[in-house]
Design a protein around this motif. Sequence first.
Motif, short mmCIF file in Angstrom:
data_model
loop_
_atom_site.label_atom_id
_atom_site.label_comp_id
_atom_site.label_asym_id
_atom_site.label_seq_id
_atom_site.Cartn_x
_atom_site.Cartn_y
_atom_site.Cartn_z
N VAL A 1 0.85 -1.18 0.00
CA VAL A 1 0.00 0.00 0.00
C VAL A 1 0.89 1.23 0.00
O VAL A 1 1.75 1.38 0.86
CB VAL A 1 -0.91 0.01 1.24
CG1 VAL A 1 -1.70 1.30 1.32
CG2 VAL A 1 -1.85 -1.18 1.18
N GLU B 1 4.38 0.83 4.84
CA GLU B 1 3.93 -0.09 3.81
C GLU B 1 3.28 -1.30 4.47
O GLU B 1 3.76 -1.77 5.49
CB GLU B 1 5.13 -0.57 3.01
CG GLU B 1 4.99 -0.36 1.53
CD GLU B 1 6.22 -0.82 0.78
OE1 GLU B 1 6.94 0.03 0.29
OE2 GLU B 1 6.45 -2.05 0.73
N ALA B 2 2.22 -1.78 3.87
CA ALA B 2 1.53 -2.91 4.46
C ALA B 2 2.36 -4.17 4.28
O ALA B 2 2.77 -4.50 3.17
CB ALA B 2 0.18 -3.09 3.79
N GLU C 1 -5.67 4.35 2.77
CA GLU C 1 -5.21 4.78 4.08
C GLU C 1 -6.09 4.19 5.18
O GLU C 1 -5.60 3.71 6.21
CB GLU C 1 -5.22 6.30 4.13
CG GLU C 1 -4.73 6.88 5.43
CD GLU C 1 -4.76 8.40 5.42
OE1 GLU C 1 -5.43 8.97 4.53
OE2 GLU C 1 -4.12 9.01 6.27
N GLU D 1 -5.42 0.63 5.75
CA GLU D 1 -4.23 0.47 6.58
C GLU D 1 -4.56 0.71 8.06
O GLU D 1 -4.20 -0.06 8.94
CB GLU D 1 -3.18 1.49 6.10
CG GLU D 1 -1.84 1.38 6.76
CD GLU D 1 -1.06 0.17 6.26
OE1 GLU D 1 -1.42 -0.36 5.20
OE2 GLU D 1 -0.13 -0.23 6.96
N SER E 1 -3.94 -1.62 -5.26
CA SER E 1 -3.21 -0.54 -4.62
C SER E 1 -3.35 0.69 -5.51
O SER E 1 -3.70 0.59 -6.68
CB SER E 1 -1.74 -0.91 -4.41
OG SER E 1 -1.10 -1.07 -5.67
#
Lengths: 144, 287
Positions: A32, A44-45, B76, B79, B117
């Motif tokens: 990500v 970052e994932a 975001e 995440e 992504s």
Amino acid sequence: MQKIPKGVVAIAVVIVLTVFVYYRYAMKLFPVVRTEAPSVMVQEAVFDKPREVSAEVGYPVPNDGYDNVRFTLVLDAEGAVTDVREVAVETNTADEHQVEFAQGLLAVIKGKKLSELEPVDRIGKSSLTTDAFNSVVNELQRQI
Amino acid sequence: MHAIEFQGLGTAWSIAIDAPTVPEDLEGKIIAYVRDFESRFSRFLPGSEVNAFRNAVAGTYPVSSEFGRLLRRAAELRELTGGVYDPIVGGVLESAGYGIQSGAHPVQYGVTLPSWSIEDVSVTLDGPIAFDLGGIGKGYCIDRIADLIRSAGCSNFIVDGGGDMYGTSKADGRPWRVAIEYPGRPDTAAGVVELRQAGLAVSDSFRRRFGQEHHLIDLKNRKSVMAVVGCAAVAPDAWAADCMTSGLFLSVPERYPELARILQAAYLVFRADGRALASIDWEGELY
């Protein structure tokens, strides 16, 4: 109102979760990348630790109803599915100890009748966002 | 006080501009923006941008700058919620045969759960994806309308999009006074907030609305858990407030502080036992 049978929905979940294991070994997840930055960098994932994946979906049921359900798959560090949960949106769980630990105040809220309040300019309330988009289709169909 | 009212995104919008005069074309511009937003981002319209990838093969594709912005925020939020929020979710059950809307044939996720992504205005996906921006789209739309009002030269207004809103202040400098409806109880206020250059979002559940109950299955813990029945958030804009309520619903409590920090939001989480968790920075009366 007629509900879509739970058994059938559960089968859908089983299909998703049993092949998700295959997915974990066959595909690499894309990292990500953040390009908008309010104030903090997001890492970052990296999905190599235990985590949960959840799908929250709304779907129409007969008689113009609407159903909403969330499936959660619990994955271990290798990405294998170790648990599956089916949760209704409003019964999102909050462990009692964790809630009280969070920085904040836990208050009993009884509520007050709107008529008893000093006048307000607006009322903030929930609107059915998903239904909002749904109804656009209804409007279009009416125009046809 | 100048009022602009219309139906959009399936709800009733009410805008109040505290000014002696308002440009004549402002109402038309606002409504045009909302119609355009609907046609571009509704997941139920076959030609919408969110449905552009229902038959896509793996690859990298350009998206519009607005869609890119929405997807970057969605990434975001994905995440911040540890992957629990993901705008692809609409397709999961759809692939299994549910939730198919007229005019759109079902997206096939096949044997793998898709991943995606976003970088700037390029989205990379590994197969067909149907995006669903419900939960973050309306707040974004509210903020863009606020921008339109500001560029028309009006600085004192409140934009109410069916209960989520953004307010600057009144002409005399006072904030907008907004009651927060107790989730599920339409004639009752849980509290009152004052909006000054801030957005507000309030969220509850669909199921209570339709009078259905759904059994909570927590296979792992096998214990009775406290249900969250609704939440509210105040943030610097309506989009952040909207994202915050979605994040609160789809996160465990340990994540609340980080969500709140990134989105700069104060929040209320309503529990089934009648108690509510208020963040330390929550301002306003609670009843």
